[in-house]
Design an enzyme around this catalytic site. Structure first.
Site, mmCIF file in Angstrom:
data_model
loop_
_atom_site.group_PDB
_atom_site.id
_atom_site.type_symbol
_atom_site.label_atom_id
_atom_site.label_comp_id
_atom_site.label_asym_id
_atom_site.label_seq_id
_atom_site.Cartn_x
_atom_site.Cartn_y
_atom_site.Cartn_z
ATOM 1 N N SER A 31 -2.932 -7.819 2.981
ATOM 2 C CA SER A 31 -3.278 -7.614 4.387
ATOM 3 C C SER A 31 -3.652 -8.939 5.038
ATOM 4 O O SER A 31 -3.349 -9.164 6.211
ATOM 5 C CB SER A 31 -4.453 -6.635 4.504
ATOM 6 O OG SER A 31 -4.071 -5.365 4.057
ATOM 7 N N ARG A 45 -1.453 -6.890 -8.354
ATOM 8 C CA ARG A 45 -0.312 -7.721 -7.970
ATOM 9 C C ARG A 45 -0.065 -8.820 -8.990
ATOM 10 O O ARG A 45 1.047 -9.063 -9.420
ATOM 11 C CB ARG A 45 -0.559 -8.358 -6.596
ATOM 12 C CG ARG A 45 -0.420 -7.393 -5.460
ATOM 13 C CD ARG A 45 -0.979 -7.954 -4.209
ATOM 14 N NE ARG A 45 -2.381 -8.291 -4.387
ATOM 15 C CZ ARG A 45 -3.228 -8.558 -3.418
ATOM 16 N NH1 ARG A 45 -2.809 -8.593 -2.181
ATOM 17 N NH2 ARG A 45 -4.489 -8.824 -3.660
ATOM 18 N N HIS A 50 0.835 -1.205 0.000
ATOM 19 C CA HIS A 50 0.000 0.000 0.000
ATOM 20 C C HIS A 50 0.870 1.256 0.000
ATOM 21 O O HIS A 50 0.609 2.211 -0.728
ATOM 22 C CB HIS A 50 -0.889 0.046 1.259
ATOM 23 C CG HIS A 50 -1.884 -1.068 1.369
ATOM 24 N ND1 HIS A 50 -2.088 -1.769 2.530
ATOM 25 C CD2 HIS A 50 -2.739 -1.602 0.464
ATOM 26 C CE1 HIS A 50 -3.031 -2.673 2.345
ATOM 27 N NE2 HIS A 50 -3.446 -2.605 1.091
ATOM 28 N N LYS A 71 -17.851 -6.095 7.714
ATOM 29 C CA LYS A 71 -16.588 -6.837 7.690
ATOM 30 C C LYS A 71 -15.986 -6.865 9.093
ATOM 31 O O LYS A 71 -15.947 -5.838 9.765
ATOM 32 C CB LYS A 71 -15.622 -6.148 6.709
ATOM 33 C CG LYS A 71 -14.860 -7.125 5.844
ATOM 34 C CD LYS A 71 -14.077 -6.350 4.796
ATOM 35 C CE LYS A 71 -13.023 -7.211 4.134
ATOM 36 N NZ LYS A 71 -12.256 -6.473 3.136
#
Ligand code: PNS
Length: 161
Positions: free
Chosen positions: A128, A90, A17, A41
């Site tokens: 994460s 990614r 990030h 979440k």
């Protein structure tokens, strides 16, 4: 004036990030790092904690601000005046999901464009969720997240290293 938003959960922040923030802040005039406030979440850090960590991380980059938003990203963008979404890619596994979101957001508001930055090779494995998994079992996360946040993450799992 090109105002962009880098939206995400940032739970927790990773070097990946940080890299995207640094690179995109040099491309656009203004960058908002937008933390999604998703009450559904189960998050490790509260939204306020994430916003405060991101502010700490970006305090020396003058054109970056950090904010949280809930609801639709396109609605928050109207409110904040951002027209460009920045996302990091990614690997090809990210692509399908990212393409769908980018196209949906563009249909919702044709003024909104999404720009993808390819993640720095050094961090292409990093997420994460990998950080959370390693931290939960007491693994070394110092290669994954900026130093000021390492202990704060362990504390969430009651891990003393
Ligand atoms: O870091 P993440 O969890 O991959 O980020 C996902 C995020 C926050 C960019 C995405 O879930 C989002 O924009 N959510 C806000 C709600 C929204 O606008 N959804 C429409 C997408 S089709």
């Amino acid at each position: 004036m090109r105002k962009a938003i880098y939206p995400g959960s940032f739970d927790p922040i990773t070097f990946g990030h940080q890299d995207i923030i640094a690179r995109s802040s040099s491309i656009f005039d203004e960058l908002i790092v937008g933390v999604l406030n998703n009450s559904a979440k189960n998050s490790l850090f509260s939204v306020d904690e994430r916003v405060s960590m991101l502010r700490e991380l970006t305090k020396d980059i003058p054109n970056v601000t950090v904010d949280s938003f809930d609801g639709l990203l396109v609605d928050y963008m109207k409110e904040s005046g951002a027209t460009i979404i920045v996302r990091g890619l990614r690997a090809v596994t990210d692509f399908e999901y990212e393409l769908q979101i980018a196209q949906t957001n563009h249909v919702e508001n044709p003024a909104v464009e999404t720009v993808f930055l390819t993640t720095n090779l050094k961090y292409s494995y990093l997420s994460s969720s990998v950080v959370r998994e390693f931290a939960a079992y007491g693994g070394d996360i110092s290669k994954f997240v900026p130093a000021p946040f390492v202990d704060r993450i362990y504390q969430k799992y009651n891990i003393n290293r």
